[in-house]
Design an enzyme around this catalytic site. Structure first.
Site, short mmCIF file in Angstrom:
data_model
loop_
_atom_site.label_atom_id
_atom_site.label_comp_id
_atom_site.label_asym_id
_atom_site.label_seq_id
_atom_site.Cartn_x
_atom_site.Cartn_y
_atom_site.Cartn_z
N GLU A 90 4.44 -8.78 -5.37
CA GLU A 90 4.39 -7.65 -5.90
C GLU A 90 5.04 -7.45 -6.86
O GLU A 90 6.54 -7.69 -7.16
CB GLU A 90 4.35 -6.70 -4.78
CG GLU A 90 3.80 -5.24 -5.13
CD GLU A 90 3.62 -4.43 -4.01
OE1 GLU A 90 3.37 -3.30 -3.99
OE2 GLU A 90 4.03 -4.81 -2.95
N HIS A 99 -0.71 -4.64 -6.20
CA HIS A 99 -1.33 -4.95 -4.96
C HIS A 99 -2.13 -6.24 -4.92
O HIS A 99 -3.20 -6.32 -5.55
CB HIS A 99 -2.59 -3.69 -4.47
CG HIS A 99 -1.87 -2.59 -3.90
ND1 HIS A 99 -2.57 -1.38 -3.49
CD2 HIS A 99 -0.34 -2.13 -3.86
CE1 HIS A 99 -1.70 -0.63 -3.13
NE2 HIS A 99 -0.46 -1.15 -3.40
N ASP A 146 4.07 3.98 -0.50
CA ASP A 146 3.54 4.12 -2.00
C ASP A 146 3.84 5.52 -2.26
O ASP A 146 4.36 5.99 -3.38
CB ASP A 146 2.50 3.78 -2.32
CG ASP A 146 2.25 2.17 -2.42
OD1 ASP A 146 3.27 1.46 -2.63
OD2 ASP A 146 1.08 1.80 -2.51
N HIS A 206 2.95 -0.40 -9.89
CA HIS A 206 2.99 -1.63 -9.01
C HIS A 206 1.75 -2.31 -8.87
O HIS A 206 0.53 -1.81 -8.88
CB HIS A 206 4.02 -1.39 -7.76
CG HIS A 206 3.19 -0.64 -6.66
ND1 HIS A 206 2.88 0.75 -6.77
CD2 HIS A 206 2.59 -1.07 -5.64
CE1 HIS A 206 2.15 1.08 -5.59
NE2 HIS A 206 1.93 -0.02 -4.82
ZN ZN Z 1 1.13 -0.19 -2.93
#
Ligand code: ZN
Length: 130
Positions: free
Chosen positions: A29, A77, A89, A75
């Protein structure tokens, strides 16, 4: 109290950079903080000490540079089906601003969404700059 900036969009070059960074981090990630110049998101900062895994991304708020005006976060996924923000999140969103981009595999220009700090999807324009 921090003034909430009104944002009209993200610079195309910044979005391209983010998507490239997500690609090169995959399957890990990628996580960063968004900052703006005026009404436009123009920069992404990687924070030292950021913990990232397949499950969640956690920003260490104590590592935020002084004077960094955060308008939100970004970010990735790694799982294409997971486009929605997770509980983790939402916790991070509430601390970092009003604009939160989630990108998802395979990270093309269509594989991202923007959410507000409550995790509701919101519009974010892409602005071409010279
Ligand atoms: Zn996330």
């Amino acid at each position: 109290m921090r003034k909430v900036k009104k944002i009209v969009g993200i610079a195309k070059g910044t979005l391209d950079f983010i998507l490239e960074a997500c690609k090169s981090n995959h399957p890990r990630e990628f996580i960063g903080i968004l900052s703006a110049e005026g009404e436009l998101i123009t920069d992404v900062f990687f924070l030292p000490g950021t913990i990232s895994s397949d499950e969640s991304a956690i920003i260490r708020m104590d590592m935020m540079p002084m004077g960094l005006c955060s308008v939100g976060s970004v970010h990735s996924h790694p799982h294409p089906a997971a486009t929605r923000p997770s509980e983790q999140d939402l916790l991070m969103f509430s601390k970092t601003g009003e604009y939160h981009i989630i990108t998802f595999f395979p990270y093309t220009e269509h594989n991202w969404r923007c959410y507000n700090s409550k995790g509701e999807e919101r519009e974010l324009g892409i602005v071409e700059r010279d």
